[in-house]
Design a protein around this motif. Structure first.
Motif, PDB file in Angstrom:
ATOM      1  N   ASP A  66      -9.097 -15.276  65.541  1.00 41.19           N
ATOM      2  CA  ASP A  66      -8.476 -15.112  64.226  1.00 41.19           C
ATOM      3  C   ASP A  66      -9.552 -15.080  63.160  1.00 41.19           C
ATOM      4  O   ASP A  66     -10.510 -15.866  63.203  1.00 41.19           O
ATOM      5  N   TYR A  67      -9.388 -14.169  62.208  1.00 44.14           N
ATOM      6  CA  TYR A  67     -10.252 -14.156  61.027  1.00 44.14           C
ATOM      7  C   TYR A  67      -9.388 -14.433  59.805  1.00 44.14           C
ATOM      8  O   TYR A  67      -8.417 -13.717  59.542  1.00 44.14           O
ATOM      9  N   ASP A  68      -9.735 -15.488  59.071  1.00 46.73           N
ATOM     10  CA  ASP A  68      -9.014 -15.861  57.850  1.00 46.73           C
ATOM     11  C   ASP A  68      -9.810 -15.339  56.655  1.00 46.73           C
ATOM     12  O   ASP A  68     -10.866 -15.874  56.312  1.00 46.73           O
ATOM     13  N   ARG A  69      -9.290 -14.292  56.026  1.00 44.24           N
ATOM     14  CA  ARG A  69     -10.021 -13.656  54.920  1.00 44.24           C
ATOM     15  C   ARG A  69     -10.120 -14.564  53.700  1.00 44.24           C
ATOM     16  O   ARG A  69     -10.994 -14.393  52.847  1.00 44.24           O
ATOM     17  N   ARG A  70      -9.231 -15.555  53.588  1.00 48.28           N
ATOM     18  CA  ARG A  70      -9.236 -16.435  52.430  1.00 48.28           C
ATOM     19  C   ARG A  70     -10.448 -17.360  52.418  1.00 48.28           C
ATOM     20  O   ARG A  70     -10.979 -17.697  51.359  1.00 48.28           O
ATOM     21  N   THR A  71     -10.881 -17.764  53.609  1.00 46.96           N
ATOM     22  CA  THR A  71     -12.010 -18.687  53.719  1.00 46.96           C
ATOM     23  C   THR A  71     -13.236 -18.046  54.360  1.00 46.96           C
ATOM     24  O   THR A  71     -14.312 -18.653  54.366  1.00 46.96           O
ATOM     25  N   GLY A  72     -13.070 -16.827  54.923  1.00 43.30           N
ATOM     26  CA  GLY A  72     -14.177 -16.191  55.630  1.00 43.30           C
ATOM     27  C   GLY A  72     -14.488 -16.848  56.965  1.00 43.30           C
ATOM     28  O   GLY A  72     -15.586 -16.685  57.493  1.00 43.30           O
ATOM     29  N   THR A  73     -13.512 -17.566  57.520  1.00 42.25           N
ATOM     30  CA  THR A  73     -13.725 -18.301  58.773  1.00 42.25           C
ATOM     31  C   THR A  73     -13.180 -17.526  59.960  1.00 42.25           C
ATOM     32  O   THR A  73     -12.031 -17.063  59.948  1.00 42.25           O
ATOM     33  N   LEU A  74     -14.004 -17.398  60.976  1.00 46.36           N
ATOM     34  CA  LEU A  74     -13.599 -16.811  62.252  1.00 46.36           C
ATOM     35  C   LEU A  74     -13.377 -17.950  63.236  1.00 46.36           C
ATOM     36  O   LEU A  74     -14.196 -18.874  63.318  1.00 46.36           O
ATOM     37  N   ARG A  75     -12.280 -17.889  63.993  1.00 46.24           N
ATOM     38  CA  ARG A  75     -11.987 -18.930  64.990  1.00 46.24           C
ATOM     39  C   ARG A  75     -11.693 -18.274  66.333  1.00 46.24           C
ATOM     40  O   ARG A  75     -10.998 -17.249  66.395  1.00 46.24           O
ATOM     41  N   VAL A  76     -12.206 -18.884  67.399  1.00 46.61           N
ATOM     42  CA  VAL A  76     -12.001 -18.369  68.748  1.00 46.61           C
ATOM     43  C   VAL A  76     -11.718 -19.538  69.684  1.00 46.61           C
ATOM     44  O   VAL A  76     -12.422 -20.554  69.661  1.00 46.61           O
ATOM     45  N   ILE A  77     -10.697 -19.380  70.527  1.00 45.82           N
ATOM     46  CA  ILE A  77     -10.362 -20.412  71.511  1.00 45.82           C
ATOM     47  C   ILE A  77     -11.170 -20.171  72.783  1.00 45.82           C
ATOM     48  O   ILE A  77     -11.220 -19.053  73.300  1.00 45.82           O
ATOM     49  N   VAL A  78     -11.790 -21.246  73.309  1.00 42.96           N
ATOM     50  CA  VAL A  78     -12.467 -21.206  74.606  1.00 42.96           C
ATOM     51  C   VAL A  78     -11.921 -22.356  75.442  1.00 42.96           C
ATOM     52  O   VAL A  78     -12.056 -23.529  75.065  1.00 42.96           O
ATOM     53  N   VAL A  79     -11.293 -22.026  76.568  1.00 44.50           N
ATOM     54  CA  VAL A  79     -10.671 -23.019  77.443  1.00 44.50           C
ATOM     55  C   VAL A  79     -11.692 -23.474  78.477  1.00 44.50           C
ATOM     56  O   VAL A  79     -12.355 -22.657  79.129  1.00 44.50           O
ATOM     57  N   SER A  80     -11.810 -24.788  78.637  1.00 42.94           N
ATOM     58  CA  SER A  80     -12.794 -25.367  79.552  1.00 42.94           C
ATOM     59  C   SER A  80     -12.369 -25.245  81.008  1.00 42.94           C
ATOM     60  O   SER A  80     -11.180 -25.100  81.322  1.00 42.94           O
ATOM     61  N   PRO A  81     -13.330 -25.314  81.941  1.00 43.98           N
ATOM     62  CA  PRO A  81     -13.006 -25.206  83.368  1.00 43.98           C
ATOM     63  C   PRO A  81     -12.439 -26.497  83.943  1.00 43.98           C
ATOM     64  O   PRO A  81     -12.644 -27.586  83.399  1.00 43.98           O
TER      65      PRO A  81
END
Length: 290
Positions: free
Chosen positions: A259-274
């Motif tokens: 997800d990219y939130d244009r309001r804050t300029g923050t990119l978020r990515v989910i990474v699931v652990s093994p």
């Protein structure tokens, strides 16, 4: 004398090549340099409700971020065979879209919540050669068109009219695959994409091999030749960086939604652990652009 002449000619040609290269480099900024994303933090990702995808929601104001996982699928939906939800997205005017798939069949489903809170379902019948997987949706900033993705090694992304937003769509009619984004480089196992701007996508790849870009689990940038719509456009693919792969357990990580939130300029990515650590240290990583 002939040897000296050849040497002088070689020196002149070398100088011309160097000059031309300098001109090209000064006038064209490569995609790798255009967007450098630096990790700035992380949150724990719940394995049941935050393990598939996420999106920021602008309407209504002050809305919480939304996530998907096996625990967010309503029983009324899973009981009809739609047992996998992918990475969702929300339009800037408040329409929220979740992508669903079943274990078999000839269709995909997009579940839409309108700004007034009502839900509706739009079914898409598979086109010729289209994979059953429905990994993500990414709504273009203008709102009328939506990108979706398949699984495996692909040289395209699919474009649909955004259900509930584009006036050509109806829950009682097939949601068409209208056009494609033709990629100049193959991508593998794309789990999510979101628009950075009208002609730029950021995508999370779960590529386990690393043979396409020299790294596993890359963050990809796709620069489009034009805004997606009713006609095909091309996309230039660049691998920007490897996504974080940190856990107390060793084994195979899985990258998920973005997800990219244009309001804050923050990119978020989910990474699931093994392994067992899927329960303890799966993360939603945060990045900002340098």
């Amino acid at each position: 004398m002939a040897l000296r002449a050849r040497q002088r000619c070689h020196a002149v040609l070398t100088g011309l090549v160097a000059f031309a290269s300098a001109v090209v480099l000064s006038s064209a900024v490569p995609a790798q340099a255009a967007d450098t994303w630096t990790e700035v933090g992380s949150d724990r990702a719940d394995p049941l409700t935050e393990s598939q995808g996420l999106t920021s929601v602008e309407v209504p104001a002050n809305s919480a971020n939304r996530y998907t996982g096996i625990g967010t699928i309503p029983i009324s939906v899973s009981s009809r065979g739609w047992n996998h939800v992918g990475d969702p997205d929300a339009s800037y005017d408040g329409y929220y879209v979740e992508p669903y798939q079943a274990d078999s069949g000839t269709a995909k489903m997009f579940r839409v919540q309108a700004p007034n809170g009502t839900w509706s379902e739009y079914v898409h019948t598979l086109g010729s050669g289209e994979a059953l997987n429905n990994s993500f949706v990414a709504i273009a900033p203008a709102g009328q068109w939506m990108v979706s993705g398949e699984w495996g090694t692909m040289t395209r992304l699919l474009v649909h009219p955004t259900p509930g937003v584009n006036p050509s769509t109806s829950p009682s009619a097939n949601l068409p695959w209208t056009s494609s984004i033709r990629l100049d480089h193959a991508v593998r196992d794309v789990q999510g994409c979101d628009f950075l701007d009208a002609t730029t996508l950021l995508c999370s790849s779960d590529d386990p091999a690393g043979t396409l870009f020299g790294m596993t689990k890359p963050l990809l940038q796709i620069d489009l030749s034009a805004e997606p719509g009713g006609s095909d456009v091309t996309g230039h693919v660049t691998a920007l960086r490897q996504l974080p792969l940190r856990s107390s357990c060793s084994g195979n990580f899985e990258t998920e939604g973005i997800d990219y939130d244009r309001r804050t300029g923050t990119l978020r990515v989910i990474v699931v652990s093994p392994g067992f650590c899927v329960l303890t240290d799966s993360k939603t990583y945060k990045f900002t652009r340098g």
